[in-house]
Design an enzyme around this catalytic site. Sequence first.
Site, PDB file in Angstrom:
ATOM      1  N   GLU A 165      18.072  -2.144 128.964  1.00 49.11           N
ATOM      2  CA  GLU A 165      18.362  -3.249 129.885  1.00 49.11           C
ATOM      3  C   GLU A 165      19.648  -2.964 130.643  1.00 49.11           C
ATOM      4  O   GLU A 165      20.661  -2.584 130.058  1.00 49.11           O
ATOM      5  CB  GLU A 165      18.508  -4.557 129.100  1.00 49.11           C
ATOM      6  CG  GLU A 165      18.594  -5.767 130.000  1.00 49.11           C
ATOM      7  CD  GLU A 165      19.885  -6.556 129.889  1.00 49.11           C
ATOM      8  OE1 GLU A 165      19.935  -7.637 130.465  1.00 49.11           O
ATOM      9  OE2 GLU A 165      20.864  -6.088 129.251  1.00 49.11           O
TER      10      GLU A 165
ATOM     11  N   HIS B   7      14.051 -14.303 129.052  1.00 45.71           N
ATOM     12  CA  HIS B   7      14.862 -15.374 128.468  1.00 45.71           C
ATOM     13  C   HIS B   7      16.144 -15.620 129.253  1.00 45.71           C
ATOM     14  O   HIS B   7      16.862 -16.572 128.949  1.00 45.71           O
ATOM     15  CB  HIS B   7      15.192 -15.010 127.018  1.00 45.71           C
ATOM     16  CG  HIS B   7      16.028 -13.778 126.950  1.00 45.71           C
ATOM     17  ND1 HIS B   7      15.533 -12.530 127.275  1.00 45.71           N
ATOM     18  CD2 HIS B   7      17.337 -13.591 126.654  1.00 45.71           C
ATOM     19  CE1 HIS B   7      16.508 -11.648 127.176  1.00 45.71           C
ATOM     20  NE2 HIS B   7      17.603 -12.261 126.791  1.00 45.71           N
ATOM     21  N   ASP B   8      16.468 -14.748 130.209  1.00 47.65           N
ATOM     22  CA  ASP B   8      17.663 -14.945 131.030  1.00 47.65           C
ATOM     23  C   ASP B   8      17.297 -15.429 132.436  1.00 47.65           C
ATOM     24  O   ASP B   8      18.178 -15.809 133.202  1.00 47.65           O
ATOM     25  CB  ASP B   8      18.431 -13.623 131.216  1.00 47.65           C
ATOM     26  CG  ASP B   8      19.011 -13.097 129.924  1.00 47.65           C
ATOM     27  OD1 ASP B   8      19.308 -13.914 129.026  1.00 47.65           O
ATOM     28  OD2 ASP B   8      19.155 -11.869 129.799  1.00 47.65           O
TER      29      ASP B   8
ATOM     30  N   ASP C 137      19.909  -3.729 124.686  1.00 50.65           N
ATOM     31  CA  ASP C 137      20.646  -4.701 125.492  1.00 50.65           C
ATOM     32  C   ASP C 137      21.848  -4.054 126.199  1.00 50.65           C
ATOM     33  O   ASP C 137      22.596  -3.285 125.586  1.00 50.65           O
ATOM     34  CB  ASP C 137      21.152  -5.805 124.547  1.00 50.65           C
ATOM     35  CG  ASP C 137      21.737  -6.986 125.272  1.00 50.65           C
ATOM     36  OD1 ASP C 137      20.974  -7.708 125.917  1.00 50.65           O
ATOM     37  OD2 ASP C 137      22.969  -7.185 125.193  1.00 50.65           O
TER      38      ASP C 137
ATOM     39  N   ASP D  32      14.626  -6.106 119.971  1.00 47.81           N
ATOM     40  CA  ASP D  32      15.710  -6.248 120.931  1.00 47.81           C
ATOM     41  C   ASP D  32      17.020  -6.087 120.170  1.00 47.81           C
ATOM     42  O   ASP D  32      17.253  -6.794 119.184  1.00 47.81           O
ATOM     43  CB  ASP D  32      15.607  -7.667 121.514  1.00 47.81           C
ATOM     44  CG  ASP D  32      16.322  -7.829 122.814  1.00 47.81           C
ATOM     45  OD1 ASP D  32      17.311  -7.122 123.023  1.00 47.81           O
ATOM     46  OD2 ASP D  32      15.895  -8.683 123.615  1.00 47.81           O
TER      47      ASP D  32
END
Length: 627
Positions: free
Chosen positions: A295, A372-373, A222, A113
Amino acid sequence: MTVVVSCYALSRLAEQKSTWWKDAVVYQIFVSSFKDTNGDGYGDLRGVIEKLEYMIDLGINIVWLSPIFDSPMYDMGYDTADYYRINPIFGDMEDFDNLLEQAHQRGLRIILDIALNHTSSEHVWFKRSVKAAKGGDEYFKDFYIWGDPIVDEDRNRRPPSNWESVFEGCMWEWVPEIQKYYLHVFGRAQPDVNWENPNLRNELWKVLRFWLDKGVDGFRLDAINCMSKVRNQDLCAQRPGKPTVSGWPDAPISTPNRFEQKANEMFANGPRIHEYLKEMHQQVFARYDALSLGEMSCGITPELGQDFIARDPNEQQLDLILHFEHVELDCVDGDKWVLRDWELPELKAAVSKWQTCMAEAGGWDTIWIENHDQPRGASRFCKDAERGQLNAAKLLAIWLFTLQGTVIIFQGQELGMTNPEEFSEEMIRDIETRIYWDVAHADLALGGGDHKLEMAKKAITSKGRDASRIPIPWNSNHETSGGFTDNSAKPWLPIHPHFATLCAEAQRRNPASVWTFYRDMIRLRRQHPGLIYGTYQLVDEHHPSVFAYTRIHGGNFYLIVLNFGREYVEWEVPQAHGRGWVPIKLTSDYEPLGLEVTKLRLGPYDGVICKRESCKAANGDSESDIV
Ligand code: NOJ
C-alpha cells in the site's frame, strides 16, 4: 540431479507466483464490521468463517483480512501491540487456524494486512526502546526513530524537523522521561520503527515468516513506501529541504505561518526504500509462493511505481501496489478534507496512465475504488445518480472488471452500498476523523465561524473513513442490526439507514440486484481472458461523460463504453475501431443483445461491453490497423 529438480521446482514456483493473483478477485474484509458471532458488537473471525460460502458463491479467490493482530485499536488495528497474537476482539489463534484451514479447503486464499512502518506505542519493543534510553536493553535502543530537540539561544526547544504527520500536527512526539522525540508518520500512538536498524528488520522478517509458515498466502503491506526517511545528507533536487542541526532536514515551507509542513518527500520513497524492499523480498517472499501487495497512499506516481514492481529477479520487491491518484481527484493539494469537483477526462487520464505504466514495466496494476479508508464508490464516482444507485453500482462493476489488473473489492461493494450520508458524533469512531473534528471545534472556539463547522460536517459525511466501515447488512432483521450480530447487541458503528433493502439476503434472491451483477461480472471476466489480460487503450479521451476503452487479446477485441453522466448520451463507435461490435453485457437489460453496434444511446450511468472476434474495418483496412 537434485540441482535440476530444485531449479525446476523454483522456476515452477516463480511461474505460479506470477500468475495466481493476476486473474484473482480479492475481497477485503474489515473484520470489525463483517459479522459478529459473540454479541459484543464487533465482527470476529468466526463470523468470517460463517461467510466463507458467501464469498465462494460470489466468485472470490483471495480474502484480504484487515489487521487481526493484538492492538489497542487506536487506529483500528493499524497499531500493532503484538504481531504474534490475535486481537481478542476477533478471537484467538485456534479461530484463525480454523479459518485458514476452512478457507483453503474451499480454494480461497487468505492474505493478512500488516503494518510494518509503525507499531502501537503499547508494543513491548517500544516500551523497551524507551527503557533502553535510560540504560536498559541496548538491543531495542534503535528500534524506533528517536530525535534530539533543537534548542535555541533562549533555551527554547523545538522538534528535530518541521514534518507534519499524516493525521495532524507535528510528526515528532516528546517523551519527557528521556528528553527525546520519537517520529510517527501517522497518529501519536503509532511510533515508526527504525528500518535503518538491521536487527529491527530481522524481527520483521521473522514475523512475516511466522505467518507464512502457518500457511497464509501473502500480505497487504501497510504504508510500505514510508520505511526510509530522509536525513540531511539525502537532500537533493527531488527531495528539497533545509538541513538542521538535528540531522533531520526541514521540509520546504508550503503553508506559511505554521511550524508543521507537508513532508511527503521526507518520508515516502526515501533513499533506501528499494534496498529495504529487495531485502524483504529475498529474506521472505522469494522463499514462499506468497503475494506481496504494497500500500502506497503517500507520494506515489506511476513512474515511481514502476520501480517497485520490477520483475527482474535481482530487482524484485513487490508483486502489486495500491496507488491512490484516482481516488484523490476530489482533494485539493492532496488534502482529503478540502473537496473539489473533478471532470471525467481527469479520471480517464489518471487511470490510463497507471494502466499503461504498469504494463510497460512488465508489472500488473491493481483495480479498486473502495476500502476501509475510502468512501463508497457509488457515492463519489456517480454523484446524484438520478436513475438510482442501482445502475451506478453496476456501471462501476463493469468498469472495475474490465480494466487490466487484479480486482480488489471492499466488503459491501457487491451490495452497492453507499455512504450513509448522515452526520452524527456517534458516527465518528475513526481516529483521523476524530482529530479533524476536534481541530474544527478548536477553530470555532478561536472564532472560525459556524459555516466552517458545517463544512467540516459535510467533509466528514463524504470523506470520513467511518462511512465505509459501518456493519454489513446480511438480512433485513432490525433486532440483529441486519444480521450483523446474532444478539441484540449494539454494533460498534450504526448500521446503514437503508440496510433492509441493501442486505445480502434480499439481493441474492433478486436476478436484477447489484449482488447478482457482481457475481455475473466475475464469471464473465473469467470466461473472457481478454478482459483480464488484454492490452488497454483509451478511446475518445476528451469526451466529458463517456469513458470508453478497448481491450485486445489474441484475436479477441473488446470495447467498453461507460456513461458516467446523469444525461442520456449518444456515442458513435469511432470508425478506426472497426465494425462488428456485439454487446455482451449491459448495466440495464432493456436493450436487445446481439445486434451490431455502431452508435450507442446510453442512459444515465449505463455501461456496455461489446466484443468482436474477426476484424471488420469500415474501410476494408487490415486487422493490424485497427485498435
Ligand atoms: C493505511 C491504512 O489503510 C490506514 O487505515 C491506516 O490508518 C494507515 N495506513 C496507518 O497505518
